[in-house]
Enzyme design. Structure first.
Site, PDB file in Angstrom:
ATOM      1  N   HIS A 230     -74.483  35.412  59.776  1.00  0.00           N
ATOM      2  CA  HIS A 230     -75.751  34.189  59.109  1.00  0.00           C
ATOM      3  C   HIS A 230     -74.840  33.841  57.374  1.00  0.00           C
ATOM      4  CE1 HIS A 230     -79.172  33.754  61.784  1.00  0.00           C
ATOM      5  NE2 HIS A 230     -77.845  34.482  62.306  1.00  0.00           N
TER       6      HIS A 230
ATOM      7  N   HIS B 295     -84.767  36.935  58.647  1.00  0.00           N
ATOM      8  CA  HIS B 295     -85.760  37.969  59.724  1.00  0.00           C
ATOM      9  C   HIS B 295     -86.268  38.662  59.646  1.00  0.00           C
ATOM     10  CE1 HIS B 295     -82.606  35.301  61.382  1.00  0.00           C
ATOM     11  NE2 HIS B 295     -83.594  35.152  62.452  1.00  0.00           N
TER      12      HIS B 295
ATOM     13  N   TYR C 172     -87.350  40.895  61.671  1.00  0.00           N
ATOM     14  CA  TYR C 172     -86.846  42.380  61.984  1.00  0.00           C
ATOM     15  C   TYR C 172     -85.952  43.250  61.232  1.00  0.00           C
ATOM     16  CZ  TYR C 172     -82.883  39.005  63.661  1.00  0.00           C
ATOM     17  OH  TYR C 172     -81.395  38.151  63.374  1.00  0.00           O
ATOM     18  N   GLU C 173     -85.179  41.994  60.299  1.00  0.00           N
ATOM     19  CA  GLU C 173     -84.248  43.329  59.350  1.00  0.00           C
ATOM     20  C   GLU C 173     -85.622  43.882  58.626  1.00  0.00           C
ATOM     21  OE1 GLU C 173     -81.752  40.390  57.329  1.00  0.00           O
ATOM     22  OE2 GLU C 173     -83.096  38.616  58.607  1.00  0.00           O
TER      23      GLU C 173
ATOM     24  N   ALA D 256     -82.643  28.967  68.370  1.00  0.00           N
ATOM     25  CA  ALA D 256     -81.905  29.243  68.930  1.00  0.00           C
ATOM     26  C   ALA D 256     -83.223  30.140  69.836  1.00  0.00           C
ATOM     27  CB  ALA D 256     -80.492  30.247  68.861  1.00  0.00           C
TER      28      ALA D 256
ATOM     29  N   MET E  67     -87.247  34.357  67.487  1.00  0.00           N
ATOM     30  CA  MET E  67     -87.549  35.738  66.478  1.00  0.00           C
ATOM     31  C   MET E  67     -87.959  34.878  64.994  1.00  0.00           C
ATOM     32  SD  MET E  67     -84.795  38.650  67.671  1.00  0.00           S
ATOM     33  CE  MET E  67     -84.394  38.599  69.452  1.00  0.00           C
TER      34      MET E  67
ATOM     35  N   HIS F  44     -75.871  39.156  72.279  1.00  0.00           N
ATOM     36  CA  HIS F  44     -75.775  38.141  71.008  1.00  0.00           C
ATOM     37  C   HIS F  44     -74.946  36.900  71.499  1.00  0.00           C
ATOM     38  CE1 HIS F  44     -76.513  36.507  67.453  1.00  0.00           C
ATOM     39  NE2 HIS F  44     -75.970  36.768  66.845  1.00  0.00           N
TER      40      HIS F  44
HETATM   41  N1  HPA Z   1     -85.367  35.965  73.233  1.00  0.00           N
HETATM   42  C1  HPA Z   1     -85.718  36.105  71.542  1.00  0.00           C
HETATM   43  N2  HPA Z   1     -85.085  35.734  71.150  1.00  0.00           N
HETATM   44  C2  HPA Z   1     -84.165  34.780  71.506  1.00  0.00           C
HETATM   45  C3  HPA Z   1     -83.458  34.159  72.338  1.00  0.00           C
HETATM   46  C4  HPA Z   1     -84.223  35.780  73.187  1.00  0.00           C
HETATM   47  O1  HPA Z   1     -84.294  35.323  75.018  1.00  0.00           O
HETATM   48  N3  HPA Z   1     -82.445  33.618  72.436  1.00  0.00           N
HETATM   49  C5  HPA Z   1     -82.342  33.265  70.958  1.00  0.00           C
HETATM   50  N4  HPA Z   1     -83.197  33.906  70.374  1.00  0.00           N
END
Ligand code: HPA
Length: 282
Positions: free
Chosen positions: A63, A85, A87-88, A115, A213, A249
């Site tokens: 990123h 994010h 989660y960071e 995504a 997320m 990922h």
């Molecule tokens: N789950 C959560 N976040 C995501 C996913 C997933 O399957 N794909 C891309 N980001």
């Protein structure tokens, strides 16, 4: 004054010392769209997040962390290359700080991309999904804490976060471009782990069509301050338990990269069509 607003103002002033550009549309780029600005935008200025005083800086590999200011055709835009994010480890107020900042810089419309894992029956990796609504109940609200009265009300309505007129523009743009577009509800999880198959079954029962997320918190903060929001997910994989293999990922990145050219086209054409109506709807 609230600490959150204080920090926001500090960032705003820090940006304004360097950049006088007035964007109309703000764009947050999800995975796979890292090159969007280079490909589709006449770049006027670039500002690394590091160079903004007090700005939360993203740590996710791959990123980029910067704002790009420029024109899509003749439309002034600000683009986030790399988002922050939850989660960071940042507070939600930090996660949405860049969104608020882009609103304060003048953007009337927030165009969100991401995504996401596909939950809806019949989805395939590589599909695009127009976001028609979201479920954010599994992450804390970014509006928790003293309300910033200067930007929005304490108890904001969330009954049409993703504006129907913007949805319609994106829908017809996709149709004109011959790009198939699914539609559905995005559920935000905290991450960073992907979901269990059991969680995905629950999200499906609750009405979610895709999972990711990010995005919902940004949409909420933008809606709170009166920005008009729209968004598209790139379905980068089938969600856990629907996919027949473990999620990585790398797979998600690979799919997002593969469909990026089409995604870029859909975004650019949509922004152009939204901008045509911006004076009527804002
Ligand atoms: N789950 C959560 N976040 C995501 C996913 C997933 O399957 N794909 C891309 N980001």
């Amino acid at each position: 004054m609230s600490e959150v607003y204080d920090k926001l103002l500090r960032c705003y002033r820090s940006v304004r010392k360097k950049i006088s550009f007035e964007p109309q549309v703000a764009l947050i780029l999800g995975s796979g769209l890292g090159d969007y600005a280079e490909q589709q935008v006449q770049v006027e200025a670039v500002l690394d997040y590091h160079d903004i005083e007090g700005f939360p800086v993203s740590t996710v590999l791959g990123h980029k962390g910067r704002f790009v200011f420029g024109y899509i055709q003749d439309i002034p835009v600000v683009i986030m290359q790399g988002r922050v994010h939850y989660y960071e480890g940042y507070a939600m107020s930090d996660v949405v700080l860049p969104t608020r900042l882009m609103g304060m810089l003048g953007a009337k419309v927030l165009f969100l991309t991401n995504a996401a894992g596909g939950i809806q029956d019949g989805m395939q990796a590589g599909d695009f999904m127009l976001i028609t609504g979201h479920i954010s109940s599994f992450v804390p609200s970014p509006l928790i804490g003293p309300n910033i009265e200067k930007i929005g009300v304490r108890f904001p309505d969330m009954s049409e976060v993703y504006k129907k007129d913007l949805q319609e523009i994106i829908r017809s743009t996709a149709k004109n471009c011959g790009i198939p577009l699914k539609e559905g509800v995005y559920v935000q999880t905290s991450g960073p782990n992907y979901e269990t198959p059991e969680e995905i079954r629950m999200y499906k029962l609750l009405g979610a069509d895709a999972v990711g997320m990010s995005t919902a918190c940004e949409a909420m903060a933008a809606n709170h301050m009166g920005m008009r929001v729209c968004g598209i997910s790139c379905i980068s994989n089938l969600a856990a338990g629907i996919a027949e293999h473990p999620l990585t990922h790398a797979e998600i990145q690979e799919t997002a990269d593969r469909v990026a050219p089409l995604f870029q086209q859909l975004i650019t054409e949509s922004v152009v069509n939204i901008a045509k109506t911006i004076n009527d709807i804002c």
